[in-house]
Design an enzyme around this catalytic site. Sequence first.
Site, PDB file in Angstrom:
ATOM      1  N   LYS A   1       0.833  -1.198   0.000  1.00  0.00           N
ATOM      2  CA  LYS A   1       0.000   0.000   0.000  1.00  0.00           C
ATOM      3  C   LYS A   1       0.872   1.254   0.000  1.00  0.00           C
ATOM      4  O   LYS A   1       2.069   1.191   0.298  1.00  0.00           O
ATOM      5  CB  LYS A   1      -0.905   0.009   1.233  1.00  0.00           C
ATOM      6  CG  LYS A   1      -0.161   0.039   2.561  1.00  0.00           C
ATOM      7  CD  LYS A   1      -1.114  -0.007   3.740  1.00  0.00           C
ATOM      8  CE  LYS A   1      -0.341   0.044   5.067  1.00  0.00           C
ATOM      9  NZ  LYS A   1      -1.242   0.052   6.229  1.00  0.00           N
TER      10      LYS A   1
ATOM     11  N   TYR B   1      14.618  30.741   7.893  1.00  0.00           N
ATOM     12  CA  TYR B   1      13.502  31.538   8.396  1.00  0.00           C
ATOM     13  C   TYR B   1      13.514  31.600   9.914  1.00  0.00           C
ATOM     14  O   TYR B   1      13.636  30.580  10.599  1.00  0.00           O
ATOM     15  CB  TYR B   1      12.182  30.948   7.926  1.00  0.00           C
ATOM     16  CG  TYR B   1      11.965  31.032   6.438  1.00  0.00           C
ATOM     17  CD1 TYR B   1      12.017  32.261   5.783  1.00  0.00           C
ATOM     18  CD2 TYR B   1      11.719  29.894   5.689  1.00  0.00           C
ATOM     19  CE1 TYR B   1      11.816  32.353   4.412  1.00  0.00           C
ATOM     20  CE2 TYR B   1      11.520  29.963   4.314  1.00  0.00           C
ATOM     21  CZ  TYR B   1      11.570  31.202   3.681  1.00  0.00           C
ATOM     22  OH  TYR B   1      11.371  31.277   2.326  1.00  0.00           O
TER      23      TYR B   1
END
Length: 373
Positions: free
Chosen positions: A51, A267
């Site tokens: 999956k 940042y």
Amino acid sequence: MTALADVARSTPSGEGERGNRPTLAVDLGAVGANVRHFARITPGEVMAVVKADAFGHGAAGVARTALAHGASRLGVTSLDEALALRFRHIDAPVLSWLNPVDANWGAAVREGIEVAVPSAEHLAALAPGARVHLHLDCGTGRDGAEPAAWPGLCAAAARRPDVSVVGVMGHLSCADAPSERGDASGREIFGWGVRVARAAGLDPVHQHLAATAATLNDPLSHHTMSRIGAGLFGIDPSGPGRLTPTLTLTAPLLGVRTVSAGTGVGYGHTWVAPRTTTLGLVGVGYADGLPRSASNRAQVLVRGRRRPLVGRISMDMSVIDLGTEGAQMGDVVTVFGPGTAGEPTVAEWASWAGTIEHEVMTGLGPRLARRMS
């Protein structure tokens, strides 16, 4: 030659080469070794769970490898994932276990895909000819029929002669710690569920409760089949290191600069250089799957030594404090790997981010060039 062809030709082909883009190397040999390990320790079949594009590794390649090394069946969540395997000409038995009531059940029948049935509503919606695994909630409180609804579901399935009940499945809630009371209860519920199904006149040939952790740690949960997902890729939830990691992420240094003490990085300037140092830039960030929560904690390998990532991990880039390593633009940085050369592992990245390996793997983005080996 097209620009796309130029990009394809420039993809690095081997470990340690100078390349011009981040590359995720998938070690299919390690996948095969992990499958063989599970085939040795469980008496039943191995279902390889592919999956989420095989946890970001590439479902088709992993499926073929697993089937070649001891798995006999495949598991996915959605029918779309199952149909994609058929599109890639993979004809092994496939089970899909998480679908809405109005899923394309006719396509499942046409393509020979087995489906899980967690409710009477799902059962009623099935196309004639469906092959099903009745799904029992064994204590997770998520998918699967509640125990109170189970006898009615089994009786309803017995009244549908156009549907073949070939299996019963469940999932344990605490398999990472097999001494947990929840798993003893889950095993008891599952055993009861199989008995109820048989008493209703059903013959579920396939009985599967154990996923990776239970297969490794809890022999009492082994039945006719085990579902192995995380373990295919070297994830051992209990941590003893019995499995082989499968991924290596490398990226070239895109820039190198010397900065003075007091220089802020990224940042918010969450890291400020305490001394004169050299900074390196790599073009891998949270859009590629590096967890932003690992900022100012994660490490990478450069020229044989671990160096810290500093400042916030950005969407497209991360910064390394290279110290006095003498690194140059184009040098290959190992972000993570199996750990055999001293590089960080996916498990370490998960720890730095406060999450699990599964989340790191499945979050690796499509911008990373994939190389299967």
